[in-house]
Design a protein around this motif. Structure first.
Motif, PDB file in Angstrom:
ATOM      1  N   ILE A  90       0.858  -1.188   0.000  1.00  0.00           N
ATOM      2  CA  ILE A  90       0.000   0.000   0.000  1.00  0.00           C
ATOM      3  C   ILE A  90       0.893   1.238   0.000  1.00  0.00           C
ATOM      4  CG2 ILE A  90      -1.763   1.290   1.252  1.00  0.00           C
ATOM      5  CD1 ILE A  90      -2.700  -1.389   2.407  1.00  0.00           C
ATOM      6  N   TYR A  91       0.898   1.943  -1.108  1.00  0.00           N
ATOM      7  CA  TYR A  91       1.796   3.087  -1.268  1.00  0.00           C
ATOM      8  C   TYR A  91       1.129   4.411  -0.908  1.00  0.00           C
ATOM      9  CZ  TYR A  91       4.346  -0.487  -3.778  1.00  0.00           C
ATOM     10  OH  TYR A  91       4.983  -1.637  -4.118  1.00  0.00           O
ATOM     11  N   ASP A  92      -0.180   4.482  -1.030  1.00  0.00           N
ATOM     12  CA  ASP A  92      -0.888   5.719  -0.720  1.00  0.00           C
ATOM     13  C   ASP A  92      -0.925   5.908   0.799  1.00  0.00           C
ATOM     14  OD1 ASP A  92      -2.682   7.989  -1.487  1.00  0.00           O
ATOM     15  OD2 ASP A  92      -4.079   6.825  -0.232  1.00  0.00           O
ATOM     16  N   VAL A  93      -0.450   7.059   1.270  1.00  0.00           N
ATOM     17  CA  VAL A  93      -0.321   7.323   2.702  1.00  0.00           C
ATOM     18  C   VAL A  93      -1.674   7.283   3.405  1.00  0.00           C
ATOM     19  CG1 VAL A  93       0.419   9.015   4.427  1.00  0.00           C
ATOM     20  CG2 VAL A  93       1.790   8.656   2.374  1.00  0.00           C
ATOM     21  N   ASN A  94      -2.703   7.907   2.829  1.00  0.00           N
ATOM     22  CA  ASN A  94      -4.027   7.927   3.471  1.00  0.00           C
ATOM     23  C   ASN A  94      -4.624   6.529   3.575  1.00  0.00           C
ATOM     24  OD1 ASN A  94      -4.026  10.689   3.903  1.00  0.00           O
ATOM     25  ND2 ASN A  94      -4.848  11.123   1.866  1.00  0.00           N
ATOM     26  N   THR A  95      -4.473   5.741   2.538  1.00  0.00           N
ATOM     27  CA  THR A  95      -4.976   4.367   2.564  1.00  0.00           C
ATOM     28  C   THR A  95      -4.236   3.562   3.625  1.00  0.00           C
ATOM     29  OG1 THR A  95      -5.458   4.511   0.206  1.00  0.00           O
ATOM     30  CG2 THR A  95      -5.399   2.310   1.173  1.00  0.00           C
ATOM     31  N   ARG A  96      -2.923   3.758   3.695  1.00  0.00           N
ATOM     32  CA  ARG A  96      -2.125   3.049   4.695  1.00  0.00           C
ATOM     33  C   ARG A  96      -2.580   3.412   6.106  1.00  0.00           C
ATOM     34  NH1 ARG A  96       4.267   3.237   4.253  1.00  0.00           N
ATOM     35  NH2 ARG A  96       3.710   2.282   2.293  1.00  0.00           N
TER      36      ARG A  96
END
Length: 103
Positions: A90-96
């Protein structure tokens, strides 16, 4: 390379203890399932209810080969390994952040 597997049992005293261990030189489903079958021969009355494993298809397939009567859902993935995999994928910070909060 040698890989070590530990099989823990939940004793009548309410503690987890090492019930068996084995070493394999090849980490493939056939090799690991053979080792599990050998352990089963020494513990004739062993009827495992659950397996906690790394996030590994090899391990999951090995367990299914060695214990064909084990139903789906009785193999549980270790949350530490799941979290590590998610964090690497998971590269997207918000998703992480949402995934960490959910855990």
């Amino acid at each position: 390379m040698t890989i070590v597997y530990l099989l823990y049992i939940f004793g009548t005293d309410g503690c987890w203890d090492v019930g068996a261990h084995f070493f394999v030189s090849s980490e493939d489903s056939d090799t690991i399932s053979e080792a599990l079958k050998i352990v089963r021969r020494f513990a004739l009355h062993w009827k495992p209810r659950y397996f906690l494993q790394d996030q590994s298809n090899v391990e999951e397939n090995s367990i299914k080969l060695a214990f064909p009567g084990l139903k789906n859902g009785e193999t549980i993935f270790c949350t530490v390994h799941l979290l590590r995999t998610w964090m690497n994928k998971i590269y997207d910070v918000n998703t992480r952040k949402k995934m960490i909060q959910a855990m």
